[in-house]
Each structure stands twice: as structure tokens, then as C-alpha cells.
Design an enzyme around this catalytic site. Structure first.
Site, PDB file in Angstrom:
ATOM      1  N   CYS A   1     -16.022  -8.423   5.283  1.00  0.00           N
ATOM      2  CA  CYS A   1     -16.198  -8.995   7.006  1.00  0.00           C
ATOM      3  C   CYS A   1     -16.770  -7.403   7.936  1.00  0.00           C
ATOM      4  CB  CYS A   1     -14.903  -9.402   7.802  1.00  0.00           C
ATOM      5  SG  CYS A   1     -13.606  -8.029   7.479  1.00  0.00           S
TER       6      CYS A   1
ATOM      7  N   ARG B   1       0.838  -1.293   0.127  1.00  0.00           N
ATOM      8  CA  ARG B   1       0.081  -0.007  -0.083  1.00  0.00           C
ATOM      9  C   ARG B   1       1.359   1.192  -0.255  1.00  0.00           C
ATOM     10  NH1 ARG B   1      -4.102  -0.266   4.628  1.00  0.00           N
ATOM     11  NH2 ARG B   1      -5.052  -1.743   3.737  1.00  0.00           N
TER      12      ARG B   1
ATOM     13  N   LYS C   1      -4.049   1.393  14.960  1.00  0.00           N
ATOM     14  CA  LYS C   1      -3.744   1.895  13.806  1.00  0.00           C
ATOM     15  C   LYS C   1      -5.091   3.286  14.360  1.00  0.00           C
ATOM     16  CE  LYS C   1      -6.221  -0.908  11.226  1.00  0.00           C
ATOM     17  NZ  LYS C   1      -7.146  -1.277  10.464  1.00  0.00           N
TER      18      LYS C   1
ATOM     19  N   ARG D   1      -1.704   6.289   9.731  1.00  0.00           N
ATOM     20  CA  ARG D   1      -2.140   6.250   8.065  1.00  0.00           C
ATOM     21  C   ARG D   1      -1.990   7.352   6.989  1.00  0.00           C
ATOM     22  NH1 ARG D   1      -3.863   0.900   8.126  1.00  0.00           N
ATOM     23  NH2 ARG D   1      -3.107   0.212   9.666  1.00  0.00           N
TER      24      ARG D   1
ATOM     25  N   CYS E   1     -14.575  -2.039   6.039  1.00  0.00           N
ATOM     26  CA  CYS E   1     -13.173  -0.815   5.194  1.00  0.00           C
ATOM     27  C   CYS E   1     -13.745  -0.158   3.927  1.00  0.00           C
ATOM     28  CB  CYS E   1     -12.062  -2.229   4.298  1.00  0.00           C
ATOM     29  SG  CYS E   1     -10.933  -2.942   5.296  1.00  0.00           S
TER      30      CYS E   1
ATOM     31  N   CYS F   1      -7.465 -10.632   1.120  1.00  0.00           N
ATOM     32  CA  CYS F   1      -7.958 -10.383   2.141  1.00  0.00           C
ATOM     33  C   CYS F   1      -8.152 -11.760   3.166  1.00  0.00           C
ATOM     34  CB  CYS F   1      -9.556  -9.123   2.489  1.00  0.00           C
ATOM     35  SG  CYS F   1      -9.655  -9.068   4.424  1.00  0.00           S
TER      36      CYS F   1
ATOM     37  N   CYS G   1     -15.083  -3.328  -0.228  1.00  0.00           N
ATOM     38  CA  CYS G   1     -13.518  -3.332  -0.119  1.00  0.00           C
ATOM     39  C   CYS G   1     -12.987  -4.845  -1.427  1.00  0.00           C
ATOM     40  CB  CYS G   1     -13.708  -3.881   1.244  1.00  0.00           C
ATOM     41  SG  CYS G   1     -14.457  -5.313   2.040  1.00  0.00           S
TER      42      CYS G   1
ATOM     43  N   LYS H   1      -5.887   7.171  12.201  1.00  0.00           N
ATOM     44  CA  LYS H   1      -6.162   8.321  10.738  1.00  0.00           C
ATOM     45  C   LYS H   1      -7.089   9.098  10.648  1.00  0.00           C
ATOM     46  CE  LYS H   1      -7.938   3.488   9.130  1.00  0.00           C
ATOM     47  NZ  LYS H   1      -8.299   2.495   8.634  1.00  0.00           N
TER      48      LYS H   1
HETATM   49 FE1  SRM Z   1      -9.343  -2.260   5.948  1.00  0.00          FE
HETATM   50  C1  SRM Z   1      -7.544  -4.460   7.871  1.00  0.00           C
HETATM   51  C2  SRM Z   1      -8.291  -3.121   3.143  1.00  0.00           C
HETATM   52  C3  SRM Z   1      -9.547   0.867   4.239  1.00  0.00           C
HETATM   53  C4  SRM Z   1     -10.980  -1.046   8.595  1.00  0.00           C
HETATM   54  N1  SRM Z   1      -7.566  -3.443   5.249  1.00  0.00           N
HETATM   55  C5  SRM Z   1      -7.549  -4.306   6.269  1.00  0.00           C
HETATM   56  C6  SRM Z   1      -6.747  -5.637   5.547  1.00  0.00           C
HETATM   57  C7  SRM Z   1      -5.047  -5.233   5.678  1.00  0.00           C
HETATM   58  C8  SRM Z   1      -6.487  -6.943   6.311  1.00  0.00           C
HETATM   59  C9  SRM Z   1      -5.543  -8.251   7.394  1.00  0.00           C
HETATM   60  O1  SRM Z   1      -5.474  -7.073   8.349  1.00  0.00           O
HETATM   61  O2  SRM Z   1      -5.135  -8.459   7.058  1.00  0.00           O
HETATM   62  C10 SRM Z   1      -7.609  -5.549   4.589  1.00  0.00           C
HETATM   63  C11 SRM Z   1      -6.038  -5.873   3.341  1.00  0.00           C
HETATM   64  C12 SRM Z   1      -6.754  -5.818   2.436  1.00  0.00           C
HETATM   65  C13 SRM Z   1      -6.416  -6.781   0.542  1.00  0.00           C
HETATM   66  O3  SRM Z   1      -6.725  -7.997   0.869  1.00  0.00           O
HETATM   67  O4  SRM Z   1      -6.187  -5.333  -0.093  1.00  0.00           O
HETATM   68  C14 SRM Z   1      -7.688  -3.777   4.364  1.00  0.00           C
HETATM   69  N2  SRM Z   1      -9.145  -1.208   4.342  1.00  0.00           N
HETATM   70  C15 SRM Z   1      -8.224  -2.083   2.942  1.00  0.00           C
HETATM   71  C16 SRM Z   1      -8.908  -0.940   2.131  1.00  0.00           C
HETATM   72  C17 SRM Z   1      -7.918  -1.221   1.053  1.00  0.00           C
HETATM   73  C18 SRM Z   1     -10.485  -1.525   1.507  1.00  0.00           C
HETATM   74  C19 SRM Z   1     -10.814  -1.170  -0.008  1.00  0.00           C
HETATM   75  O5  SRM Z   1     -10.955  -2.005  -0.599  1.00  0.00           O
HETATM   76  O6  SRM Z   1     -10.151   0.075  -0.383  1.00  0.00           O
HETATM   77  C20 SRM Z   1      -8.813   0.181   1.932  1.00  0.00           C
HETATM   78  C21 SRM Z   1      -7.577   1.031   2.239  1.00  0.00           C
HETATM   79  C22 SRM Z   1      -7.325   2.208   3.143  1.00  0.00           C
HETATM   80  C23 SRM Z   1      -5.926   2.325   2.435  1.00  0.00           C
HETATM   81  O7  SRM Z   1      -5.186   3.147   2.036  1.00  0.00           O
HETATM   82  O8  SRM Z   1      -5.147   2.575   4.221  1.00  0.00           O
HETATM   83  C24 SRM Z   1      -8.980   0.013   3.924  1.00  0.00           C
HETATM   84  N3  SRM Z   1     -10.178  -0.307   6.301  1.00  0.00           N
HETATM   85  C25 SRM Z   1     -10.096   0.940   5.751  1.00  0.00           C
HETATM   86  C26 SRM Z   1     -11.364   1.593   6.690  1.00  0.00           C
HETATM   87  C27 SRM Z   1     -11.923   2.923   5.871  1.00  0.00           C
HETATM   88  C28 SRM Z   1     -11.284   3.729   5.946  1.00  0.00           C
HETATM   89  O9  SRM Z   1     -10.009   4.275   6.538  1.00  0.00           O
HETATM   90  O10 SRM Z   1     -11.115   5.008   5.639  1.00  0.00           O
HETATM   91  C29 SRM Z   1     -11.754   0.766   7.820  1.00  0.00           C
HETATM   92  C30 SRM Z   1     -12.786   1.696   8.453  1.00  0.00           C
HETATM   93  C31 SRM Z   1     -12.513   2.366   9.911  1.00  0.00           C
HETATM   94  C32 SRM Z   1     -11.565   2.268  10.405  1.00  0.00           C
HETATM   95  O11 SRM Z   1     -10.160   2.105  10.575  1.00  0.00           O
HETATM   96  O12 SRM Z   1     -12.579   2.436  11.534  1.00  0.00           O
HETATM   97  C33 SRM Z   1     -10.665  -0.137   7.866  1.00  0.00           C
HETATM   98  N4  SRM Z   1      -9.659  -2.515   7.833  1.00  0.00           N
HETATM   99  C34 SRM Z   1      -9.683  -1.972   9.210  1.00  0.00           C
HETATM  100  C35 SRM Z   1      -9.635  -3.453  10.222  1.00  0.00           C
HETATM  101  C36 SRM Z   1     -10.536  -2.460  11.398  1.00  0.00           C
HETATM  102  C37 SRM Z   1     -10.382  -2.454  12.165  1.00  0.00           C
HETATM  103  C38 SRM Z   1     -10.617  -1.742  13.825  1.00  0.00           C
HETATM  104  O13 SRM Z   1      -9.473  -1.253  14.628  1.00  0.00           O
HETATM  105  O14 SRM Z   1     -11.569  -1.550  13.685  1.00  0.00           O
HETATM  106  C39 SRM Z   1      -8.808  -4.063   9.474  1.00  0.00           C
HETATM  107  C40 SRM Z   1      -8.658  -5.320  10.449  1.00  0.00           C
HETATM  108  C41 SRM Z   1      -7.704  -4.482  11.626  1.00  0.00           C
HETATM  109  O15 SRM Z   1      -7.070  -3.425  12.250  1.00  0.00           O
HETATM  110  O16 SRM Z   1      -7.635  -6.272  12.858  1.00  0.00           O
HETATM  111  C42 SRM Z   1      -8.861  -3.573   8.532  1.00  0.00           C
HETATM  112 FE1  SF4 Z   2     -10.877  -7.285   4.328  1.00  0.00          FE
HETATM  113 FE2  SF4 Z   2     -13.402  -7.440   6.160  1.00  0.00          FE
HETATM  114 FE3  SF4 Z   2     -11.118  -5.286   5.261  1.00  0.00          FE
HETATM  115 FE4  SF4 Z   2     -13.159  -6.561   3.559  1.00  0.00          FE
HETATM  116  S1  SF4 Z   2     -13.642  -5.495   5.214  1.00  0.00           S
HETATM  117  S2  SF4 Z   2     -10.430  -5.747   3.305  1.00  0.00           S
HETATM  118  S3  SF4 Z   2     -13.356  -8.051   4.288  1.00  0.00           S
HETATM  119  S4  SF4 Z   2     -10.775  -6.719   6.972  1.00  0.00           S
END
Ligand code: SRM
Ligand code: SF4
Length: 571
Positions: free
Chosen positions: A481, A81, A215, A150, A485, A442, A436, A217
Site C-alpha cells: 500500500c 515489535r 510517529k 521510534r 514501509c 497487515c 514490506c 523517526k
Molecule cells: Fe510501516 C503502518 C509494517 C517501516 C510507514 N507499518 C504499518 C503497520 C503497523 C500497519 C498498520 O498501521 O496497521 C504495518 C504492520 C504490518 C505487519 O503485519 O507487520 C507496518 N513498517 C512495517 C514494517 C514491519 C515493514 C517491514 O516489512 O519491514 C517496518 C517496521 C519498522 C520498524 O521496525 O519500526 C515498517 N513504515 C516503515 C517505514 C520505513 C522506515 O521507517 O524506514 C515507513 C516509511 C517511512 C515513514 O514513516 O514515512 C513506514 N507504516 C508506515 C505508515 C505511513 C506513515 C505516514 O505517516 O506516512 C503506516 C500507516 C500509519 O502510520 O498510519 C505504517
Molecule cells: Fe502494510 Fe502498507 Fe506498510 Fe506494507 S506498506 S506493511 S501494506 S502499511
């Protein structure tokens, strides 16, 4: 009044805290394990650290069973990323990313919900070259994941381009100044030698050796567009503009989308506005907010470690007081502002200096060449002739920005030649969709999202058409899930994957991103999704008031109750 003594939650530190502590400022044994040729994977501890370098080890889940049967190790590969504050890339950088995806990745680029590029499918042996080539293009992947601040987002939809330009500069400054200070990234990936005179013991003046509990943000919105979903950020800034000039920002703290199924201690939450600051004060505010989370965040339970839980546990007023004490000055009273949507504004719009901006719809943010749609090639051809910049939006789309009047014609020709869409000939529902990544890369996905939502929208479009709602913007978001995201809890229609083919369905989020949704049906498959939506959408068509958004309607009509705070999301 006696000031409450603040405390972090008690409990043994999580394993990730140990890994960070023993890592020598995020180095671990990454340098060595990346050279190991026996496995395409890396040990778990190093993978945890890898996140801070912008990458995760994954495996192709489509191949998992087959490889297991053949007694092979999983099809390990890395996701990478990029850190790109505000989502702004030059056409040259676009071309580099396009090329790297072919050379080292799976041939596609994912435009993420935080305005940046992700590449998938990079093999361990190619990671260093990929990062080095990204670095040569003046980008990096530092802190794109991990327990740090981030990629900083900022409004990308140019309503008022002068203010946008200024806000972009602030997002860049925040992103750069809040970076970890460790040289680990430069040593591991860029072969940086230790410079003579470098102190033996490194320091992280802001983060400390354990970095953050989780993390963090930051995003900056420019009303009336809430495209970045400012209330979903740990720390959000809302630009306050008077007579066309940026006079400062309202500060909002404590948002986040993630939760776990069946665990009411976890929930999505919206950030709350606590005051107003001048532009020159935002770095200080960000730094002090981060240190509050560093000191009082939960380092024992990672699922309760985000800043939103720290704010809810300590209380908003207490956190505000602590912030003001650390700043040594008080925030002003928040200024009025108004958002009207959290989507993108499609098509051409004219900005300052006679420059034009074109927003194109990229379904699911996936840039690829499909059999009958050469999207990636089309964008490459545009990047070759474009002299402005390219902005990635938080709704996974792109803006071909700062186009001169002369170049507009050429860009339009390419848009037409490759059948790219500025949203005009597709339904407003599709234009308002985000999904997502989910399967196959993922590791946390319970169901499909990006690969399935377009097909589901095909079917919902029939219902929308039957009800004369084709031009009605209803935000629809799907995640594989409950991590959220694609900010599912802020979609007027939201789906969270539960199991293959099964989703929880949510309704009732506000169209401007200011209210969370509520669960409407649990664990349902496509047939039920469509039959439920048929009923609700036809009621909306018949019973809505003038200009009433779908999210507001379902609440007024008593279809779901309003979620007034994240803490009652599950009620
Ligand atoms: Fe996310 C984890 C993809 C935006 C909340 N996210 C992941 C992981 C890295 C899975 C992992 O931990 O093994 C995913 C990788 C999937 C893959 O195959 O690429 C993943 N997140 C993404 C992306 C690529 C989704 C997309 O389709 O665009 C986004 C990348 C953003 C970036 O460029 O930095 C992405 N993730 C978000 C957002 C939206 C936002 O930030 O505006 C959220 C919700 C906001 C938030 O953070 O509360 C988000 N991702 C999570 C979470 C839950 C975190 C939490 O504390 O609640 C995880 C799981 C974790 O961190 O354990 C996670
Ligand atoms: Fe993966 Fe869940 Fe984030 Fe979708 S919402 S990219 S399934 S961690």
C-alpha cells in the site's frame, strides 16, 4: 526582521488525540482488556494505545472470509515489535527471539526495514508472557510504534568500524533518552507496582500528555553508505568523519515515505540538510526538533500530521530558526559528504581488532524454515556458537558481526551446511530487493508484497540475464500500500500495491537514496510489469553510460521526469 508567529493547523483534534488525552499516560483500559477471555481482540481505543507499547491487534486476512462465513470473530492476533536501537542483538537475544516466535508467534521472525524484530500471530493470552520474556532478555517493545520517537536506526554496514561503534552508542542514547517517561508499560506488562512516593500525576516533560501528533523517526548514516535511507527520516544525522574520527553530524529534517492513493496533499518527501552539529549536541537537537513537531504538528488530520508536512507548511528556514531559538545556539554550516548507495554490503569484511563481519541476505526479512531451505535453523545454529553480535540492517538483512578469526571457519561451515547466502550466487537485483510485510497480517495492505516480490524477481531476473545485467545493482522495492514501509519511493524500481495483483510502478529514484522516484505506470499487473521492464531494462543495457545507475539512466533517457522535491512527486 519580525519573527513569524508559528501556529499549528486549526481544526478539531482527531479521535486519536482524544484517546491519548483520556488514556492516563497510555494506560487506557489495557490492563483489564488483556485479561478478558471472551474475545481474542481488544477495543479500538485500546488498540490505538497498544501501539505505544510496540504492538497492534491484527487478524489473519487469509482466514477472514472463511471465518466471516462461519460467523466467527476474525482470527485476532497481535504483532509485536522490539525496540532495538541500531539493530544490534546479542546471539543470546537472537535465540530468545527465535524461541519466542515458536512458542507464542507464528514460528517466523520478520526483520524489519528499521533494523528490528517483529513477531506475528501472538494470541492475546500470550502477550504478557512474550513481553516479559523479551524484557528478561534485556530488550523491550516500548515506543516501537505509536505517536512517539521510534526505534533509532544507525548505519550497520561496517565500512569504518570505529566510527560505527561510536555512532551506534549515539543511536542507543537517543533511543533511550527520548523514551516516554510513563510507567504504563511497566505496570501493564511487567506487573510493576506503583513505587511509594511516585507523584499521583505523571509527567511527560518532553512529549506532554498528548505525545506527538504522529510517529517520529530518527536515523544516523555513515557515508559513503546510506543504508538507513537518512533522507526518509523525520530527523536524520549524517556522520562527518575526518581522518578516521567522528567530528559531528549534518542534520537533515522533514523526510517521510507515506502517502495515500489519489490524495495529492500527501506525498513522500526527503529530509533536507540544515546544518552541522558536534556529537555531544545531537540529543539537544533531537529533543528540540521533537518539541517543534509536538507544538506545531497537525493534530487534526492524521494524514497530514507527520513532521515533513509541518516543515513544508512552516518553511524549512522558519523551522531552522525556531530550532536555533529553542537551542539557544546556531547550527554550523553543513559539511560536505558523499553517499554512493543505500543497499547492504554483502559477504565478509574485516573491521577493527582483527574482527570479521558477515552480511547475509534474508529475502523479505523473513526468517523461517522453508521446505528446502532451513534458514531459521541455520541462523539458530550460528547464534549458538557466535560470540560477537548480530546486526539487523535496514534492508532486512543480517550481519554476523565481530567474529574472531578462529570462529570464522565454524560460521562459514554453518553458512554452507544450511545454504545461507551472502549474496554471491544470486542476482544483484535480488540482493537489492526489499518488501514490506503486507498480506496476510497487515490490515492496510491492498496487495501482496513480501510473499510476491521474490516470485516477481524470478521473472525479472530472466530479463536481467537476457540483457547481461545480472551483476548490476538496481534497487527494487515493493509495498502492499502507499504507506511506504519498504521505502518504495527510494527504490530505483518501486511498486505500490493498488489492488490484489495490481501495482503502481515507479522509476527514477537515486541509487544513493537522494532522489525520489516518479510514477511510470498505474495499476498494472504482472504481465504489463514484465513487458514494461523488458523495454526499459534493455534500453538501459544498450544505452547506459559508464557506471550510470538505472535510476539516473531513466531520467537522462527521458523515460520519467526527475522528482526534485516531494511536493512534485505526483506531477
Ligand atoms: Fe510501516 C503502518 C509494517 C517501516 C510507514 N507499518 C504499518 C503497520 C503497523 C500497519 C498498520 O498501521 O496497521 C504495518 C504492520 C504490518 C505487519 O503485519 O507487520 C507496518 N513498517 C512495517 C514494517 C514491519 C515493514 C517491514 O516489512 O519491514 C517496518 C517496521 C519498522 C520498524 O521496525 O519500526 C515498517 N513504515 C516503515 C517505514 C520505513 C522506515 O521507517 O524506514 C515507513 C516509511 C517511512 C515513514 O514513516 O514515512 C513506514 N507504516 C508506515 C505508515 C505511513 C506513515 C505516514 O505517516 O506516512 C503506516 C500507516 C500509519 O502510520 O498510519 C505504517
Ligand atoms: Fe502494510 Fe502498507 Fe506498510 Fe506494507 S506498506 S506493511 S501494506 S502499511
Amino acid at each position: 526582521m519580525v519573527k513569524q508567529k508559528l501556529k499549528a493547523p486549526e481544526g478539531a483534534p482527531s479521535d486519536v488525540e482524544r484517546i491519548k488525552r483520556e488514556s492516563n499516560f497510555l494506560r487506557g483500559t489495557l490492563k483489564e482488556v488483556m485479561l478478558d477471555r471472551i474475545s481474542a481482540g481488544i477495543p479500538d481505543d485500546d488498540n490505538r494505545l497498544m501501539k505505544h507499547h510496540g504492538s497492534y491487534l491484527q487478524d489473519d486476512r487469509d482466514l477472514r472470509n472463511e471465518r466471516q462465513k462461519q460467523k466467527l470473530e476474525p482470527a485476532y492476533q497481535f504483532m509485536l515489535r522490539v525496540r532495538m536501537p541500531g539493530g544490534v542483538a546479542t546471539p543470546e537475544q537472537w535465540l530468545v527471539m527465535d524461541d519466542l516466535a515458536e512458542k507464542y508467534g507464528n514460528g517466523t521472525l520478520k526483520l524489519t526495514t528499521r533494523e528490528t524484530f517483529q513477531m506475528h500471530g501472538i494470541l492475546k493470552w500470550n502477550m504478557k508472557s512474550t513481553i516479559q520474556e523479551i524484557h528478561a532478555a534485556l530488550l523491550d517493545t516500548i515506543a516501537a510504534c505509536g505517536d512517539v520517537n521510534r526505534n533509532v536506526m544507525c548505519a550497520s554496514n561496517p565500512y569504518q568500524s570505529e566510527v560505527h561503534a561510536e555512532v551506534y552508542e549515539w543511536s542507543k542514547k537517543l533511543s533511550n533518552d527520548l523514551l516516554p517517561r510513563t510507567r504504563a508499560y511497566h505496570e501493564i506488562w511487567l506487573d510493576e507496582e506503583k513505587v511509594a512516593g511516585t507523584p499521583e500525576v505523571e509527567e511527560e516533560p518532553m512529549y506532554g500528555p498528548l505525545y506527538l501528533p504522529r510517529k517520529f523517526k530518527i536515523g544516523i548514516a555513515v557515508p559513503p553508505s546510506n543504508d538507513i535511507d537518512v533522507f526518509s527520516q523525520d530527523l536524520g544525522f549524517i556522520a562527518i568523519v575526518e581522518e578516521g574520527k567522528l567530528i559531528g553530524f549534518n542534520v537533515a529534517i522533514g523526510g517521510g515515505m507515506g502517502m495515500s492513493h489519489g490524495d495529492k496533499e500527501t506525498y513522500p518527501q526527503l529530509a533536507k540538510v540544515i546544518g552541522f552539529v558536534k556529537p555531544t549536541q545531537i540529543y539537544d537537537v533531537a529533543e528540540k526538533v521533537i518539541t517543534i513537531q509536538r507544538d506545531y504538528g497537525n493534530r487534526s488530520e492524521r494524514k497530514n500530521a507527520r513532521f515533513k508536512y509541518t516543515v513544508d507548511r512552516l518553511g524549512l528556514e522558519t523551522v531552522k530558526e525556531e530550532l536555533e531559538e529553542r537551542l539557544g545556539w546556531n547550527l554550523d554550516e553543513a559539511r560536505p559528504y558523499h553517499f554512493d548507495n543505500n543497499g547492504d554490503r554483502y559477504g565478509w569484511v574485516k573491521g577493527i581488532g582483527g574482527k570479521w563481519h558477515l552480511t547475509l541476505f534474508i529475502e523479505g526479512g523473513r526468517v523461517a524454515d522453508f521446505d528446502d531451505y532451513k534458514l531459521k535453523t541455520g541462523l539458530r545454529e550460528i547464534a549458538k556458537v557466535h560470540t560477537g553480535d548480530i546486526r539487523l540492517t535496514s534492508n532486512q538483512n543480517i550481519i554476523i558481526a565481530n567474529v574472531s578469526a578462529q570462529k570464522k571457519k565454524k560460521i562459514n561451515e554453518l553458512v554452507e551446511q544450511y545454504g545461507l547466502t551472502d549474496g554471491e550466487h544470486i542476482s544483484a537485483l535480488r540482493r537489492s530487493s526489499i518488501a514490506c510485510v503486507a498480506l496476510p497480517t497487515c490490515g492496510l495492505a491492498m496487495a501482496e508484497a513480501e510473499r510476491y516480490l521474490p516470485r516477481l524477481v524470478d521473472k525479472i531476473e530472466d530479463i536481467v540475464d537476457e540483457n547481461g545485467l545480472r551483476d548490476k545493482e538496481i534497487t527494487i522495492r515493493m509495498t502492499g500500500c502507499p504507506n511506504g514501509c519498504a521505502r518504495h519511493a527510494l527504490g530505483e524500481i518501486g511498486f505500490i500495491g493498488k489492488a490484489p495483483g495490481k501495482y503502481n510502478m515507479y522509476l527514477g529514484a537515486a541509487h544513493d537514496g537522494s532522489r525520489l522516484s516518479k510514477m511510470y505506470r498505474e495499476n498494472i499487473g504482472e504481465e504489463e510489469i514484465l513487458s514494461e521492464l523488458r523495454v526499459v531494462l534493455s534500453r538501459y543495457a544498450k544505452e547506459r553510460q559508464q557506471d550510470e545507475h538505472f535510476g539516473d539512466f531513466v531520467i537522462r533517457a527521458g523515460i520519467v521526469q526527475a522528482t526534485t522535491d516531494g511536493t512534485n512527486f505526483h506531477e
